[in-house]
Design a protein around this motif. Structure first.
Motif, mmCIF file in Angstrom:
data_model
loop_
_atom_site.group_PDB
_atom_site.id
_atom_site.type_symbol
_atom_site.label_atom_id
_atom_site.label_comp_id
_atom_site.label_asym_id
_atom_site.label_seq_id
_atom_site.Cartn_x
_atom_site.Cartn_y
_atom_site.Cartn_z
ATOM 1 N N SER A 1 -6.923 9.194 -0.776
ATOM 2 C CA SER A 1 -7.155 8.089 -1.704
ATOM 3 C C SER A 1 -7.286 6.760 -0.956
ATOM 4 N N GLU B 1 -5.367 4.164 -1.467
ATOM 5 C CA GLU B 1 -4.026 3.733 -1.075
ATOM 6 C C GLU B 1 -3.592 4.405 0.222
ATOM 7 N N GLY B 2 -3.918 5.702 0.364
ATOM 8 C CA GLY B 2 -3.583 6.401 1.594
ATOM 9 C C GLY B 2 -4.303 5.826 2.795
ATOM 10 N N ARG C 1 1.643 6.563 -7.134
ATOM 11 C CA ARG C 1 0.564 7.438 -7.595
ATOM 12 C C ARG C 1 0.886 8.905 -7.319
ATOM 13 N N VAL C 2 1.409 9.203 -6.115
ATOM 14 C CA VAL C 2 1.735 10.592 -5.763
ATOM 15 C C VAL C 2 2.828 11.133 -6.685
ATOM 16 N N ALA D 1 0.825 -1.210 0.000
ATOM 17 C CA ALA D 1 0.000 0.000 0.000
ATOM 18 C C ALA D 1 0.858 1.258 0.000
ATOM 19 N N ASP D 2 1.952 1.237 0.789
ATOM 20 C CA ASP D 2 2.857 2.393 0.808
ATOM 21 C C ASP D 2 3.466 2.639 -0.573
ATOM 22 N N ASP E 1 -3.464 12.025 2.631
ATOM 23 C CA ASP E 1 -3.868 11.466 1.343
ATOM 24 C C ASP E 1 -5.270 10.876 1.457
ATOM 25 N N ALA F 1 -2.703 2.545 3.723
ATOM 26 C CA ALA F 1 -1.415 2.763 4.386
ATOM 27 C C ALA F 1 -1.619 3.145 5.844
ATOM 28 N N PRO G 1 0.894 10.044 5.135
ATOM 29 C CA PRO G 1 -0.243 9.353 4.516
ATOM 30 C C PRO G 1 -1.583 9.849 5.020
ATOM 31 N N ARG H 1 0.889 3.921 -3.134
ATOM 32 C CA ARG H 1 0.581 5.339 -2.898
ATOM 33 C C ARG H 1 1.728 6.225 -3.360
#
Length: 429
Positions: free
Chosen positions: A248, A250-251, A214-215, A207-208, A246, A254, A243, A211
């Motif tokens: 999202s 993913e955030g 994507r960022v 997940a980290d 974020d 995380a 995180p 993310r």
């Protein structure tokens, strides 16, 4: 023989393809046509059926490195493995680009070509710096990340190049994390770099890494249009280290994994549940008076229902939307680039243009151009979105443009087309 090479042939119009078709059907004996494209699906079938197709591929890391070693040995160029690896990665599968870089570097020195010379001449970010950025990111050390960014920019590195290097590095980390040892067959990387990637993924979750990719990808897209790429780099680094900022998926994942890791004891066992308070003896309560139960309440609709598009979502993806429109139809990109996303009304995106761009609005409202823009919106945003333009005076939108058949005077039309301003009016003699 005469050889005619038509590059980016998919950009030809339908009428141009029709004019070329007759020649392709009955080509002269002395002529050879080579049609080059990255989008063969956009070439008409009548043209494709009369061509021999050859698909080119990226050349592997090992093959390019071997080719450069052969050239260096024949030309008496001394080059170490670190410099060779940097050149091959920068070439991104192109033998021609790799040979051009080697030729350029050989002109800068009479001695050996090493890694420091490659990073200096080509403006690259070396692996050591990328690894230091990664360690600081995984440790959530914002101060260290910003200090590394300061050192890179002070050394003359372009912020855009730093972002592209970090994006490539985190992509490699993600592949190693998800594929394990099999990632060595996917990555174009020497063994030393692969070993370093394996050691760094121990403190990172999928997940980290998702993310981070994507960022960084969003930041790379933003810097294409930004006048302050260094600010975009610093904001991206802060988002990577925080995180909780974020919104999202993913955030959120995380943050959940981080909380679970904090609640797990060092021994690896599950945490014991908190002690319950002692049970109190049950007390008999008087029976309530009989009455008709109230009707069940209707649940209120949730405001955070999935699939709802906001204007902030559009603005974050605006650079990608423009790029998608540009790939589909260049003229639409030229008309839309002056626009600003104003609001999302239901499933309709409203884009504002200044009043001098009456011509742009009128043409963007044509069905063929509207379809191109709405198709790009759907591909980038992942849902169907209708498109509408408005003219603006300053920051306030005014009425939409008149239809294409509206009668306008010559002076008014010229003012709209060229953004002119009437300084003085005189009566005709």
């Amino acid at each position: 023989k005469k050889v005619y090479i038509i590059d980016e042939v998919h950009m030809l119009s339908t009428s141009a393809f029709n004019a070329l078709l007759k020649t392709l059907e009955e080509p002269p004996v002395h002529a050879v046509f080579i049609l080059v494209t990255t989008e063969p699906q956009r070439i008409p079938p009548t043209v494709l059926s009369r061509c021999q197709r050859f698909d080119f591929r990226r050349v592997s890391f090992v093959e390019i490195a071997a080719r450069l070693r052969t050239i260096a040995r024949e030309d008496g160029i001394v080059i170490d493995d670190a410099a060779l690896a940097q050149i091959v990665r920068s070439a991104d599968g192109s033998v021609r680009d790799a040979e051009s870089m080697l030729d350029q570097l050989s002109a800068y020195t009479d001695g050996a070509i090493n890694g420091d010379l490659v990073t200096s001449v080509l403006g690259l970010v070396d692996d050591e710096t990328a690894a230091a950025f990664t360690d600081a990111t995984l440790a959530r050390d914002i101060a260290a990340m910003l200090r590394l960014a300061q050192e890179a920019t002070d050394a003359g590195k372009d912020a855009r190049q730093v972002l592209r290097t970090l994006l490539e590095y985190f992509r490699d980390l993600l592949l190693v994390k998800t594929c394990g040892p099999a990632a060595s067959e996917i990555l174009d990387a020497p063994k030393e770099r692969f070993a370093r990637l394996q050691s760094q993924i121990e403190g990172a979750s999928v997940a980290d890494l998702l993310r981070a990719v994507r960022v960084l990808n969003d930041a790379v897209n933003d810097t294409r249009w930004s006048t302050q790429p260094r600010l975009a780099l610093e904001v991206a680094l802060i988002r990577l280290a925080r995180p909780e900022m974020d919104p999202s998926v993913e955030g959120m994942m995380a943050r959940i994994e981080r909380l679970e890791a904090q609640q797990t004891p060092r021994g690896g066992g599950a945490t014991s549940p908190p002690p319950r308070p002692p049970a109190q003896p049950a007390q008999e309560l008087p029976a309530p008076p009989s009455r008709t139960p109230p009707p069940p309440r209707k649940p209120s609709p949730r405001s955070d229902a999935p699939g709802i598009l906001s204007i902030d979502d559009v603005r974050r993806q605006w650079a990608r939307i423009l790029e998608e429109v540009k790939r589909a139809k260049m003229i639409c990109h030229a008309l839309l680039i002056e626009g600003t996303p104003l609001e999302v009304d239901g499933s309709t995106l409203v884009v504002g243009l200044r009043s001098v761009y009456h011509f742009h609005v009128e043409n963007l409202h044509r069905p063929e151009n509207r379809d191109v823009v709405e198709g790009a919106l759907a591909r980038v945003l992942g849902q169907p979105v209708r498109f509408q333009c408005r003219l603006m005076e300053g920051a306030a939108p005014i009425a939409a443009a008149a239809p294409a058949g509206a009668a306008t005077s010559l002076v008014t039309r010229a003012r709209e087309l060229f953004g002119a301003e009437i300084v003085e009016e005189k009566a005709a003699d």
